[in-house]
Design an enzyme around this catalytic site. Structure first.
Site, PDB file in Angstrom:
ATOM      1  N   ARG A  57     -18.780  40.155  40.248  1.00 29.35           N
ATOM      2  CA  ARG A  57     -18.316  40.686  38.955  1.00 29.35           C
ATOM      3  C   ARG A  57     -18.144  42.193  38.947  1.00 29.35           C
ATOM      4  O   ARG A  57     -17.139  42.714  38.486  1.00 29.35           O
ATOM      5  CB  ARG A  57     -19.330  40.380  37.846  1.00 29.35           C
ATOM      6  N   THR A  58     -19.168  42.896  39.409  1.00 28.86           N
ATOM      7  CA  THR A  58     -19.139  44.344  39.237  1.00 28.86           C
ATOM      8  C   THR A  58     -17.991  44.949  40.040  1.00 28.86           C
ATOM      9  O   THR A  58     -17.201  45.729  39.521  1.00 28.86           O
ATOM     10  CB  THR A  58     -20.498  44.952  39.643  1.00 28.86           C
ATOM     11  N   LYS A  87     -22.812  52.519  62.275  1.00 29.95           N
ATOM     12  CA  LYS A  87     -22.860  53.432  63.425  1.00 29.95           C
ATOM     13  C   LYS A  87     -23.895  54.525  63.218  1.00 29.95           C
ATOM     14  O   LYS A  87     -24.014  55.428  64.044  1.00 29.95           O
ATOM     15  CB  LYS A  87     -21.484  54.075  63.636  1.00 29.95           C
ATOM     16  N   ARG A 108     -22.739  50.872  45.093  1.00 32.69           N
ATOM     17  CA  ARG A 108     -23.900  49.983  44.933  1.00 32.69           C
ATOM     18  C   ARG A 108     -24.691  50.058  46.228  1.00 32.69           C
ATOM     19  O   ARG A 108     -24.133  49.901  47.318  1.00 32.69           O
ATOM     20  CB  ARG A 108     -23.450  48.552  44.660  1.00 32.69           C
ATOM     21  N   HIS A 136     -28.491  49.991  36.522  1.00 29.86           N
ATOM     22  CA  HIS A 136     -27.140  49.430  36.578  1.00 29.86           C
ATOM     23  C   HIS A 136     -26.471  49.785  35.250  1.00 29.86           C
ATOM     24  O   HIS A 136     -26.239  48.927  34.400  1.00 29.86           O
ATOM     25  CB  HIS A 136     -27.246  47.911  36.768  1.00 29.86           C
TER      26      HIS A 136
HETATM   27  C1  NCD Z   1     -26.697  41.900  38.274  1.00 28.49           C
HETATM   28  C2  NCD Z   1     -27.047  42.895  39.357  1.00 28.49           C
HETATM   29  O1  NCD Z   1     -26.384  42.939  40.393  1.00 28.49           O
HETATM   30  O2  NCD Z   1     -27.980  43.640  39.109  1.00 28.49           O
HETATM   31  N1  NCD Z   1     -25.446  41.319  38.416  1.00 28.49           N
HETATM   32  C3  NCD Z   1     -24.345  41.999  37.953  1.00 28.49           C
HETATM   33  O3  NCD Z   1     -24.082  43.128  38.297  1.00 28.49           O
HETATM   34  N2  NCD Z   1     -23.561  41.360  37.061  1.00 28.49           N
HETATM   35  C4  NCD Z   1     -27.760  40.934  38.002  1.00 28.49           C
HETATM   36  C5  NCD Z   1     -28.300  40.088  39.123  1.00 28.49           C
HETATM   37  O4  NCD Z   1     -27.871  40.194  40.269  1.00 28.49           O
HETATM   38  O5  NCD Z   1     -29.194  39.297  38.829  1.00 28.49           O
END
Ligand code: NCD
Length: 308
Positions: A57-58, A87, A108, A136
């Site tokens: 999703r993100t 590397k 991320r 997040h």
């Molecule tokens: C979340 C995350 O990655 O922190 N997912 C997301 O970004 N929609 C929640 C999760 O992984 O449980």
């Protein structure tokens, strides 16, 4: 509020007026998308998505957001394996190089604090798309936008946060945003092993937010306007045995969902494992797929704010 360059922590969003403006902008994005009236405000700009942890999703919503605004995307979807990190390149070198190609970087990483460290050296905006068990913030913005859309208000709410409050970064970012609104009461429901860390409880106390902690859904979920369920973050446990003890501690099934107030909503950042049964999806209170869609529009609003 001073114009933000980077988005690292939900704590940077201190002004409810700004959030209202952002939510209105997201809503406008949704209308323009539906009516095919988007005008490419980010044409010629590039977003790099540098993901060292899994995501669907993100990353997709960031990339879709950028493309819908007329911009382009460079992606490292498995940067841990496919970037020069394998590397031995340091994050700061990677950021220095990528910021020469891209106008913003959504990152991320598994290590808390990585986005903040990247922001210190990056000439282009850094957006924290999840830093380990840290934060997040863009998910929390999408969550607040969802609550506003679904319930029509953000103050005076009773919010139950359920599951892995220790490791759940979406929760860690949601708390500062909820704290901005008067009359919010928070119920923290988790097994003791997954209790919200002390620093976040202290934060709530400092902000004068009413909260209660407990292990049971019963008696709490019935009072909630928002029941926000989280996945037990398997990837953060030292051993499978420790995970197995708590993995299915809360399961929202159709019967439990019906115990919520008729106009309450059930939220989840997704992905879900067993914590919400698929039978709940048909319940009008189930807001989680709408919540995922809202992530697109809030990221469009945010990218336009940072880059236009
Ligand atoms: C979340 C995350 O990655 O922190 N997912 C997301 O970004 N929609 C929640 C999760 O992984 O449980």
């Amino acid at each position: 509020m001073e114009k933000l360059k980077h988005v690292i922590s939900a704590r940077q969003f201190k002004d409810p007026e700004f959030l209202l403006w952002l939510f209105e902008s997201a809503h406008q994005m949704e209308r323009d998308d539906v009516f095919r009236a988007l005008t490419d405000p980010l044409r010629g700009r590039i977003l790099a998505t540098l993901f060292f942890e899994p995501s669907t999703r993100t990353r997709f919503s960031f990339e879709a957001a950028m493309q819908k605004l007329g911009g382009g995307v460079l992606t490292a979807e498995n940067a841990r394996a496919n970037s020069s990190a394998t590397k031995g390149e340091t994050i700061s070198d990677t950021i220095r190089v990528v910021s020469g190609y891209a106008d913003a970087i959504a990152i991320r990483h598994y290590e808390p604090g990585t986005a903040e460290a990247a922001a210190r050296i990056s000439p282009v905006p850094i957006i924290n798309a999840g830093d380990g068990v840290g934060e997040h913030p863009t998910q929390a913005l999408a969550d607040m936008y969802t609550i506003k859309k679904e319930l029509g208000r953000l103050s005076g709410l009773r919010v139950a946060l359920v599951g892995d409050l220790l490791n759940g970064r979406t929760i860690h970012s949601l708390l500062p945003l909820l704290s901005l609104y008067p009359g919010v009461t928070i119920d923290l429901i988790s097994p003791w092993q997954l209790r919200l860390p002390l620093a976040y409880r202290e934060y709530l106390m400092e902000k004068g937010v009413a909260f209660h902690e407990g292990e049971k859904l019963e008696g709490v979920i019935e009072e909630a306007d928002v029941a926000y369920i989280t996945r037990v973050q398997s990837e953060r446990f030292a051993s499978k045995d420790e995970y197995d003890v708590v993995k299915d501690v809360y399961v929202i099934n159709a019967e439990i969902a019906d115990r919520l107030k008729p106009d309450a909503i059930i939220m989840h950042a997704l992905p879900r494992v067993n914590e919400i049964s698929p039978e709940v999806d048909a319940n009008a209170r189930a807001a989680y797929f709408r919540q995922a869609k809202n992530g697109l529009y809030i990221r469009m609003a945010l990218l336009k704010y940072l880059l236009a």
